[in-house]
Design an enzyme around this catalytic site. Sequence first.
Site, PDB file in Angstrom:
ATOM      1  CB  ALA A  16      60.269 -75.085 -97.875  1.00 44.93           C
ATOM      2  CD1 TRP A  45      66.092 -70.317 -84.195  1.00 50.56           C
ATOM      3  CD2 TRP A  45      64.154 -69.251 -83.305  1.00 50.56           C
ATOM      4  NE1 TRP A  45      66.265 -68.986 -84.227  1.00 50.56           N
ATOM      5  CE2 TRP A  45      65.221 -68.422 -83.900  1.00 50.56           C
ATOM      6  CE3 TRP A  45      62.876 -69.062 -83.019  1.00 50.56           C
ATOM      7  CZ2 TRP A  45      64.910 -66.849 -83.411  1.00 50.56           C
ATOM      8  CZ3 TRP A  45      62.757 -67.710 -82.809  1.00 50.56           C
ATOM      9  CH2 TRP A  45      63.656 -66.586 -82.736  1.00 50.56           C
ATOM     10  N   GLY A  49      62.144 -82.295 -84.855  1.00 53.23           N
ATOM     11  CA  GLY A  49      62.531 -83.135 -85.876  1.00 53.23           C
ATOM     12  C   GLY A  49      61.593 -83.334 -87.115  1.00 53.23           C
ATOM     13  CD  GLU A 114      58.466 -84.120 -81.599  1.00 51.48           C
ATOM     14  OE1 GLU A 114      57.425 -84.010 -82.552  1.00 51.48           O
ATOM     15  OE2 GLU A 114      59.248 -83.651 -81.469  1.00 51.48           O
ATOM     16  CG  HIS A 231      54.723 -75.843 -79.119  1.00 46.44           C
ATOM     17  ND1 HIS A 231      55.007 -76.301 -77.828  1.00 46.44           N
ATOM     18  CD2 HIS A 231      55.332 -76.792 -80.111  1.00 46.44           C
ATOM     19  CE1 HIS A 231      55.738 -77.560 -77.861  1.00 46.44           C
ATOM     20  NE2 HIS A 231      56.007 -77.814 -79.158  1.00 46.44           N
ATOM     21  NE  ARG A 277      52.701 -79.540 -81.407  1.00 42.12           N
ATOM     22  CZ  ARG A 277      53.707 -79.541 -82.110  1.00 42.12           C
ATOM     23  NH1 ARG A 277      53.540 -78.409 -83.097  1.00 42.12           N
ATOM     24  NH2 ARG A 277      54.685 -80.109 -82.070  1.00 42.12           N
ATOM     25  CG  HIS A 336      54.858 -73.966 -82.922  1.00 40.32           C
ATOM     26  ND1 HIS A 336      56.022 -73.635 -82.529  1.00 40.32           N
ATOM     27  CD2 HIS A 336      54.964 -75.195 -83.411  1.00 40.32           C
ATOM     28  CE1 HIS A 336      57.013 -74.543 -82.620  1.00 40.32           C
ATOM     29  NE2 HIS A 336      56.377 -75.619 -83.383  1.00 40.32           N
ATOM     30  NE  ARG A 371      53.212 -78.025 -87.612  1.00 36.19           N
ATOM     31  CZ  ARG A 371      54.187 -78.446 -86.922  1.00 36.19           C
ATOM     32  NH1 ARG A 371      54.834 -79.354 -86.852  1.00 36.19           N
ATOM     33  NH2 ARG A 371      54.176 -77.670 -85.841  1.00 36.19           N
ATOM     34  CB  SER A 376      56.238 -78.360 -90.021  1.00 36.63           C
ATOM     35  OG  SER A 376      57.042 -78.398 -88.917  1.00 36.63           O
TER      36      SER A 376
HETATM   37  C1  SIN Z   1      58.536 -79.242 -80.833  1.00 35.26           C
HETATM   38  O1  SIN Z   1      59.930 -79.645 -80.719  1.00 35.26           O
HETATM   39  O2  SIN Z   1      57.856 -79.582 -80.078  1.00 35.26           O
HETATM   40  C2  SIN Z   1      57.903 -78.868 -82.299  1.00 35.26           C
HETATM   41  C3  SIN Z   1      58.014 -79.867 -83.264  1.00 35.26           C
HETATM   42  C4  SIN Z   1      57.123 -79.293 -84.421  1.00 35.26           C
HETATM   43  O3  SIN Z   1      56.398 -78.289 -84.264  1.00 35.26           O
HETATM   44  O4  SIN Z   1      56.641 -79.956 -85.274  1.00 35.26           O
END
Ligand code: SIN
Length: 512
Positions: A16, A45, A49, A114, A231, A277, A336, A371, A376
């Site tokens: 950002a 980290w 994506g 995802e 997470h 999540r 997370h 989220r 993010s």
């Molecule tokens: C992940 O790779 O599981 C994390 C991606 C995220 O937090 O948006």
Amino acid sequence: MERARSDALVVGAGIAGLIAALKLQPAKVTVLCKTRLGKGSATDWAQGGIAAAMGADDSPRLHAIDTQRAGAGISDSKIVEILTQDAPARVEELLELGAAFDRTDAGELALGREAAHQRRRIVKAGGDATGHEILKTLIEAVSTHPSIEIVENVTAEDLIVDDNRAGGVVARENATGERIELRARATILATGGMGRLYRFTTNPVEATADGIAMAARAGALLADMEFVQFHPTALAIGRDPMPLVTEAVRGEGAILVNDLGERFMTAIHPDAELAPRDVVARAIFEQQQRGRTVGLDARSAIGARFPQAFPTVFRFCIDAGIDPRVQNIPVAPAAHYHMGGVAVDEWGRTTLENLWACGETSATGVHGANRLASNSLLEAMVYGSRVATDVANVAPWKPSGHVPPVRTRLVAPARTGAAQAQAINDLRNVMYANVGLVRNAIGLREALARIVELEAADGEEGPLRNLLVAGRLIAEAALARHESRGSHYRSDYPEADEALAKRSFSRLRSVA
Ligand code: SIN
């Protein structure tokens, strides 16, 4: 010591902050970095994506629907639209800067899947090293602009505020403890999140809620503070911070099993391992509460492809003596991402004049109560850009004639050592136990009481000072929300209450 003034001061050097600095060109911008540039940032980290509707079967509308569904009814639909519409252009911009995103054999972007996304729309790099590639690209880009000054190894402590107007920050050299004033017409907070507040986290140790705490102490409005995302699959090998096992591993078909070999997600949600999540994280937590351990079984879904598909996760596993091609990966939930933060409008403006916030530090309203994965990095890019546009339009590009007096309390060099480490440890334990995945009034009150004790005994210094502010604001907001919604689950109010389907706003009660 006062350094030269800038047009804009960007506090934080993740995605950002660096995007904002780049987009502010040709203005004179100072970027304040708590560590060496490129280190200590959650961006580096990030595995998953950038979510963007780039596929032929996708659209910003579908992306918006998924974002809103994950947000559990309280995402700001206008901001969701801004984000999802803008996403493809932001990805193109990174490509133009040279980011090497993964491609198919046909040369198209290789889009990953995802949880809670109804399409493949995750733009990634190096399989699971997307954040690293983006940060590298942005660092190369900023280094070509002589008007961007990077100040490394300096930690911002407080905003300089005069009559509700921000004028820079008071900071401290990490090595010498020397106090520095950095003044600017526009101050942009992009300091990342607050994961360090929790015993188990995927965030770097530098994620100590600095931007939130500085803004809160200066009287800025905060929003959605109760919503902390855990997470589901951090690598449970006793490391702190915990390495992430990207959700994309489940996106490729890996399943969750307990140590009895039971696959438990199918009984909990129709999307099983690809449920939102918060649902997956709580299901794993529940297994843990029953004394079970949980593993991610990628053997048949990914198997021999693992090293190429997920090189970062593979390396973490192998270093811990686990071969994910033939063994289950031990996982546990970990703090997370924080949906809450400094309340901003659609241009990233805070409630203080001349103060903007973007990235995880801010609360734009897009994420609601939870989220959507890979939104993010996207939000950081979209809002880093929007903040830069707004700063350029709003702030006059001439040095301020009036330098406001520093009202910030001067503090002695930070108290370090065992006392502070012990207090942070206590705070992290109480936050994870009482303000974590499952909350109730008794536990939240206990946490607040412990925070008050810690404030009395050891406040006002170092990272603990900021963590205590964020901890208090999160616990207070969690106590005030008498329902369960998204990442905020109350065992004493286990259902969502439609009357409460709105965002929350708060301020620090004892503003310094
Ligand atoms: C992940 O790779 O599981 C994390 C991606 C995220 O937090 O948006």
